[in-house]
Enzyme design. Structure first.
Site, PDB file in Angstrom:
ATOM      1  N   ARG A  60       0.832  -1.205   0.000  1.00 42.35           N
ATOM      2  CA  ARG A  60       0.000   0.000   0.000  1.00 42.35           C
ATOM      3  C   ARG A  60       0.860   1.245   0.000  1.00 42.35           C
ATOM      4  O   ARG A  60       1.641   1.481   0.914  1.00 42.35           O
ATOM      5  CB  ARG A  60      -0.933  -0.013   1.220  1.00 42.35           C
ATOM      6  CG  ARG A  60      -1.813  -1.256   1.161  1.00 42.35           C
ATOM      7  CD  ARG A  60      -2.955  -1.226   2.119  1.00 42.35           C
ATOM      8  NE  ARG A  60      -3.716  -2.466   1.994  1.00 42.35           N
ATOM      9  CZ  ARG A  60      -4.736  -2.796   2.773  1.00 42.35           C
ATOM     10  NH1 ARG A  60      -5.129  -1.959   3.731  1.00 42.35           N
ATOM     11  NH2 ARG A  60      -5.363  -3.941   2.592  1.00 42.35           N
ATOM     12  N   ARG A 110       0.420  -6.996  12.563  1.00 40.71           N
ATOM     13  CA  ARG A 110      -0.253  -6.450  13.751  1.00 40.71           C
ATOM     14  C   ARG A 110      -0.465  -7.534  14.806  1.00 40.71           C
ATOM     15  O   ARG A 110      -0.535  -7.227  16.004  1.00 40.71           O
ATOM     16  CB  ARG A 110      -1.591  -5.807  13.350  1.00 40.71           C
ATOM     17  CG  ARG A 110      -1.361  -4.525  12.551  1.00 40.71           C
ATOM     18  CD  ARG A 110      -2.618  -3.712  12.346  1.00 40.71           C
ATOM     19  NE  ARG A 110      -2.302  -2.512  11.551  1.00 40.71           N
ATOM     20  CZ  ARG A 110      -3.196  -1.592  11.211  1.00 40.71           C
ATOM     21  NH1 ARG A 110      -4.471  -1.721  11.579  1.00 40.71           N
ATOM     22  NH2 ARG A 110      -2.833  -0.540  10.508  1.00 40.71           N
ATOM     23  N   GLU A 167      -7.221  -1.878  15.173  1.00 43.32           N
ATOM     24  CA  GLU A 167      -7.761  -2.768  14.142  1.00 43.32           C
ATOM     25  C   GLU A 167      -6.759  -3.853  13.751  1.00 43.32           C
ATOM     26  O   GLU A 167      -5.600  -3.580  13.460  1.00 43.32           O
ATOM     27  CB  GLU A 167      -8.115  -1.938  12.902  1.00 43.32           C
ATOM     28  CG  GLU A 167      -8.643  -2.787  11.759  1.00 43.32           C
ATOM     29  CD  GLU A 167      -8.852  -1.986  10.461  1.00 43.32           C
ATOM     30  OE1 GLU A 167      -9.020  -0.754  10.544  1.00 43.32           O
ATOM     31  OE2 GLU A 167      -8.848  -2.616   9.395  1.00 43.32           O
ATOM     32  N   SER A 188     -10.655  -6.819   9.359  1.00 46.76           N
ATOM     33  CA  SER A 188     -11.804  -6.085   8.849  1.00 46.76           C
ATOM     34  C   SER A 188     -12.546  -7.031   7.920  1.00 46.76           C
ATOM     35  O   SER A 188     -11.964  -7.559   6.977  1.00 46.76           O
ATOM     36  CB  SER A 188     -11.309  -4.852   8.089  1.00 46.76           C
ATOM     37  OG  SER A 188     -12.394  -4.035   7.735  1.00 46.76           O
ATOM     38  N   ARG A 228       1.791   0.434  10.595  1.00 53.11           N
ATOM     39  CA  ARG A 228       1.415   0.950   9.277  1.00 53.11           C
ATOM     40  C   ARG A 228       2.637   0.943   8.375  1.00 53.11           C
ATOM     41  O   ARG A 228       3.516   1.765   8.499  1.00 53.11           O
ATOM     42  CB  ARG A 228       0.881   2.378   9.446  1.00 53.11           C
ATOM     43  CG  ARG A 228      -0.175   2.794   8.459  1.00 53.11           C
ATOM     44  CD  ARG A 228      -0.739   4.149   8.836  1.00 53.11           C
ATOM     45  NE  ARG A 228      -1.600   4.075  10.007  1.00 53.11           N
ATOM     46  CZ  ARG A 228      -2.911   3.806   9.962  1.00 53.11           C
ATOM     47  NH1 ARG A 228      -3.501   3.604   8.810  1.00 53.11           N
ATOM     48  NH2 ARG A 228      -3.628   3.742  11.065  1.00 53.11           N
TER      49      ARG A 228
END
Length: 414
Positions: free
Chosen positions: A261, A388, A348, A351, A276
RNA sequence: GGAGAAGUGGGAGAGCUGGUUUAAUCCGCGCCCCUGCUAAGGGCGAGUGGGCUUUAUAAGCUCACCGAGGGUUCGAAUCCCUUCUUCUCCUCCA
């Protein structure tokens, strides 16, 4: 893509839904107009084409019969010339329509809670109590320094900022987690897949990343190819432009891939650590389901991801996203947020979304319902984000001296 | 990466010197008929997407689709260009 016929026939209802997702009424009215003018332009053009076709057939007949064709030729030439502007108009109308339609987000489900942003998301339940520490728990980057697990500097040297290297025990932990996730998903009926990490633009359009979010993707220079931002792209598009039988549904798939990303970090959040990154590993679940069964599959997927966290002994909460926080393709989304004692907050880690027929319409994934072809429902969810999870294990399983325990279920994998 | 060949409906496979091909034929598929029986024969039907009309749980008309995208032509599966894929032979390589 949204159903344009639905938009046209139920404009008030449709625009009410999309306005909550930040689409203004003018854009929708424009979309509706573009849809109508495309239909009109096509109708005119097609009538003219029909005439041209029938006249052209006469040509063959006349020539066989030895008849004179000069008059017919003149008529047909005139008609052909008249079609040129019609063709141009139809082409422009189509381009204009898709330009707007492909940028339109999905309709949220009726059940989605009202709200603007993540503050308004609704906590459904908490699973496992956060453990009490007799000392001040450290953040994962501090623990990383003590254990030598993550090499940020050399990751940056190899690529650029927001890349990192896992070393030794951390790298082994990552591999163990991937295997544990895949095995658990397989037990729930998800078939494991190993897919290309590079996909072409048609596939990215199918799942909704293109054309609107091109800036978030790493593109291969001079090729119509992109690094995938999630395994949702290749797994869902495995059935791009296919017609499935009802018997095959639901198709449950899982796969491990790295995810790339470009946007990560543009907001300046989470500058420290590996929360991130531009590249991270994830095990994904994707389901292609019968429309009547997709909710059931959705709940099963949430359950599965939550069970994995529970098996790892990680406290987490289940959160339903509100309108404003919902992603582009999702009709409904549930996030799993894991407790990070070092950060003293839930973050988070998974998802899970039901896109209903939004991606299916874009990617042309259908099934035979009797004689008719209908769009399937597609669903996707992480089980889980690997990086994560490492962070969560580091922070939840830390000792006062900075050493880190390995969760019981992972021991056989290491 | 180089050279050659090819890409047709669920599968196989004609057509490819442009015009009854609205894509033959075979196999497979669905329904029906015949037949006293796991055989054989006969009939009918069937692709995908879009639009329009109506006496609208359906039917009719029409447009597009012969890998994809352009072009030539009154007319293209058939001719031209671009591109992708597959196969064979080299090259390279884990």
């Amino acid at each position: 893509m949204i159903d344009l016929k639905y938009l046209q026939n139920n404009f008030e209802e449709a625009s009410a839904k999309l306005q909550k997702k930040g689409v203004d009424a003018a854009t929708l009215e424009n979309l509706q107009k573009l849809f109508t003018s495309l239909k009109e332009a096509n109708a005119t053009l097609e009538a003219s084409k029909a005439e041209q076709n029938s006249m052209s057939k006469l040509f063959g007949q006349y020539m066989r019969e030895g008849k004179d064709i000069t008059e017919l030729k003149a008529k047909v030439d005139a008609n052909k010339e008249a079609m040129v502007p019609m063709q141009e108009k139809a082409r422009e109308a189509e381009e204009a329509l898709y330009h707007v339609a492909l940028a339109m987000p999905n309709f949220p489900d009726e059940s989605v809670p009202e709200g603007e942003d993540e503050e308004d998301n609704v906590e459904l339940r908490k699973v496992l109590e956060p453990k009490e520490f007799s000392f001040k728990p450290k953040e994962h980057w501090e623990l990383s320094e003590i254990n030598g697990w993550i090499d940020f500097e050399r990751g940056v040297k190899l690529a650029k900022s927001r890349f990192s290297v896992l070393r030794g025990e951390a790298s082994r932990l990552e591999r163990a987690l991937i295997n544990f996730f895949l095995d658990t998903n397989a037990q729930k009926g998800f078939i494991e897949h190993s897919v290309p990490f590079i996909n072409n633009s048609a596939m990215l359009q199918g799942t909704g990343q293109l054309p609107k979010f091109e800036d978030d993707l790493f593109k291969i220079d001079d090729e119509d190819l992109y690094l995938i931002p999630t395994a949702e792209v290749p797994l869902t598009n495995l059935y791009n432009d296919e017609i499935l039988t009802e018997k095959e549904l639901p198709l449950l798939m899982t796969g491990y891939t790295p995810c790339f990303r470009k946007e990560a970090g543009s907001a300046g959040r989470d500058t420290r650590g590996i929360i991130r990154q531009h590249q991270f590993n994830k095990v994904e679940m994707v389901a292609i389901a019968h429309p009547a069964k997709s909710q059931e599959v959705f709940e099963m997927m949430v359950e599965n991801a939550s069970d994995i966290l529970t098996a790892l002994g990680l406290p987490h909460r289940v959160v339903e996203l509100c309108y404003g926080d919902l992603g582009f393709s999702a009709a409904t989304t549930i996030d799993l947020e894991v407790w990070l004692p070092g950060q003293n907050q839930y973050r988070e880690i998974s998802s899970i979304s039901n896109t209903r027929d939004f991606q299916a319409r874009r990617a042309k994934i259908r099934f035979k319902d009797g004689k008719k072809n209908r769009f399937v429902h597609t669903l996707n969810g992480s089980s889980l984000a690997v990086g994560r999870t490492i962070v969560a294990i580091m922070e939840n399983y830390q000792n006062e001296d900075g050493s880190i325990e390995i969760p019981e279920v992972l021991k056989k994998y290491m």
